[in-house]
Design a protein around this motif. Sequence first.
Motif, mmCIF file in Angstrom:
data_model
loop_
_atom_site.group_PDB
_atom_site.id
_atom_site.type_symbol
_atom_site.label_atom_id
_atom_site.label_comp_id
_atom_site.label_asym_id
_atom_site.label_seq_id
_atom_site.Cartn_x
_atom_site.Cartn_y
_atom_site.Cartn_z
ATOM 1 N N SER A 147 -8.740 21.416 -8.771
ATOM 2 C CA SER A 147 -9.670 20.386 -7.794
ATOM 3 C C SER A 147 -8.478 19.644 -7.232
ATOM 4 O O SER A 147 -7.512 19.463 -7.498
ATOM 5 N N ASP A 148 -9.116 18.971 -6.017
ATOM 6 C CA ASP A 148 -8.115 18.022 -5.621
ATOM 7 C C ASP A 148 -7.588 16.958 -6.507
ATOM 8 O O ASP A 148 -6.494 16.699 -6.305
ATOM 9 N N LYS A 149 -8.740 16.441 -7.344
ATOM 10 C CA LYS A 149 -8.277 15.332 -8.324
ATOM 11 C C LYS A 149 -7.264 15.744 -8.939
ATOM 12 O O LYS A 149 -6.485 15.102 -9.597
ATOM 13 N N GLU A 150 -6.732 17.246 -9.441
ATOM 14 C CA GLU A 150 -5.867 17.574 -10.444
ATOM 15 C C GLU A 150 -4.480 18.020 -9.663
ATOM 16 O O GLU A 150 -3.670 18.451 -10.645
ATOM 17 N N ARG A 151 -4.320 17.903 -8.694
ATOM 18 C CA ARG A 151 -3.155 17.930 -7.890
ATOM 19 C C ARG A 151 -1.936 17.394 -8.491
ATOM 20 O O ARG A 151 -2.160 16.106 -8.727
ATOM 21 N N THR A 152 -0.794 17.864 -8.959
ATOM 22 C CA THR A 152 0.289 17.112 -9.292
ATOM 23 C C THR A 152 1.376 17.190 -8.365
ATOM 24 O O THR A 152 1.433 17.784 -7.411
ATOM 25 N N LEU A 153 2.377 16.336 -8.827
ATOM 26 C CA LEU A 153 3.608 15.998 -7.675
ATOM 27 C C LEU A 153 4.556 17.182 -7.761
ATOM 28 O O LEU A 153 4.493 17.641 -8.819
ATOM 29 N N PRO A 161 -7.479 7.311 -9.514
ATOM 30 C CA PRO A 161 -7.609 8.205 -10.650
ATOM 31 C C PRO A 161 -7.084 9.641 -10.524
ATOM 32 O O PRO A 161 -6.920 10.175 -11.692
ATOM 33 N N TYR A 162 -6.668 10.050 -9.396
ATOM 34 C CA TYR A 162 -6.337 11.352 -9.194
ATOM 35 C C TYR A 162 -4.714 11.478 -9.610
ATOM 36 O O TYR A 162 -4.007 10.442 -9.835
ATOM 37 N N VAL A 163 -4.455 12.817 -10.402
ATOM 38 C CA VAL A 163 -3.591 12.955 -11.000
ATOM 39 C C VAL A 163 -1.980 12.689 -10.282
ATOM 40 O O VAL A 163 -1.186 11.935 -10.754
ATOM 41 N N ARG A 164 -2.142 12.904 -8.932
ATOM 42 C CA ARG A 164 -0.707 12.956 -8.222
ATOM 43 C C ARG A 164 -0.839 11.303 -8.139
ATOM 44 O O ARG A 164 0.481 11.032 -7.818
ATOM 45 N N ALA A 165 -1.434 10.468 -7.834
ATOM 46 C CA ALA A 165 -1.518 9.203 -7.830
ATOM 47 C C ALA A 165 -0.945 8.413 -9.081
ATOM 48 O O ALA A 165 -0.127 7.544 -9.046
ATOM 49 N N GLN A 166 -1.389 8.901 -10.222
ATOM 50 C CA GLN A 166 -0.819 8.196 -11.396
ATOM 51 C C GLN A 166 0.464 8.668 -11.712
ATOM 52 O O GLN A 166 1.224 7.866 -12.064
ATOM 53 N N GLN A 167 1.007 10.096 -11.383
ATOM 54 C CA GLN A 167 2.305 10.451 -11.490
ATOM 55 C C GLN A 167 2.971 9.635 -10.732
ATOM 56 O O GLN A 167 4.349 9.315 -10.950
ATOM 57 N N LEU A 212 0.959 -1.169 -0.165
ATOM 58 C CA LEU A 212 0.076 0.088 -0.044
ATOM 59 C C LEU A 212 0.909 1.240 0.099
ATOM 60 O O LEU A 212 1.778 1.392 0.868
ATOM 61 N N MET A 213 0.926 2.271 -0.960
ATOM 62 C CA MET A 213 1.519 3.095 -1.225
ATOM 63 C C MET A 213 0.953 4.538 -1.260
ATOM 64 O O MET A 213 -0.148 4.598 -1.935
ATOM 65 N N ARG A 214 1.338 5.397 -0.394
ATOM 66 C CA ARG A 214 0.490 6.720 -0.603
ATOM 67 C C ARG A 214 1.471 7.689 -1.847
ATOM 68 O O ARG A 214 2.688 7.461 -1.909
ATOM 69 N N HIS A 215 0.594 8.539 -2.629
ATOM 70 C CA HIS A 215 1.309 9.122 -3.598
ATOM 71 C C HIS A 215 2.372 10.057 -3.015
ATOM 72 O O HIS A 215 2.266 10.373 -1.989
ATOM 73 N N GLY A 216 3.104 10.529 -4.006
ATOM 74 C CA GLY A 216 4.275 11.454 -3.429
ATOM 75 C C GLY A 216 3.599 13.023 -3.217
ATOM 76 O O GLY A 216 2.272 13.350 -3.445
#
Length: 159
Positions: free
Chosen positions: A17-23, A52-58, A5-9
């Motif tokens: 929006s929160d969903k669009e936040r980037t690393l 599906p959030y950008v920061r998790a994808q990155q 289990l990993m949390r995004h960076g």
Amino acid sequence: MQLYLMRHGEAGYQAHSDKERTLTDAGRFQTAMMSHWLVRSVTHFDLVLVSPYVRAQQTWQEVAQHFAEPNEWIVLEELTPSNNASDTLDVVLAYAEQYEAENVLVIAHMPLLGYLVHAMLPHIEPPLFTTSGITLIEKSHESTFLVWQESPHSCCKIS
């Protein structure tokens, strides 16, 4: 099954929006450090499930540079920060069973990750995950236990 289990960076706040936040650069760096460290524990992932959030994808894009292509990777709508942990755990375990996955990586958010750990191990208070932090849960038909929990600060000596 080994469930990582990993949390995004670390992510910035300049987004619509929160969903669009980037690393941030620090988020990319810490995720790369954790990926280098993680390679010592696991050589490949059979299944990768990503928010599906950008920061998790990155975060997954950064991690993927250090591992062979997984057998399957899926963007999972249930891996959002405030989703129900019990329902999400059912979906994660169903996918793991469907793909006969032994090594599963889940990249998601707080507080969901802490509640996922608690859903599997009710005697443990929901742990906090630092950004880029990883917890390994070993799950079999007979037992489930927390093997380790690491962060960029504990594994990699960031000052």
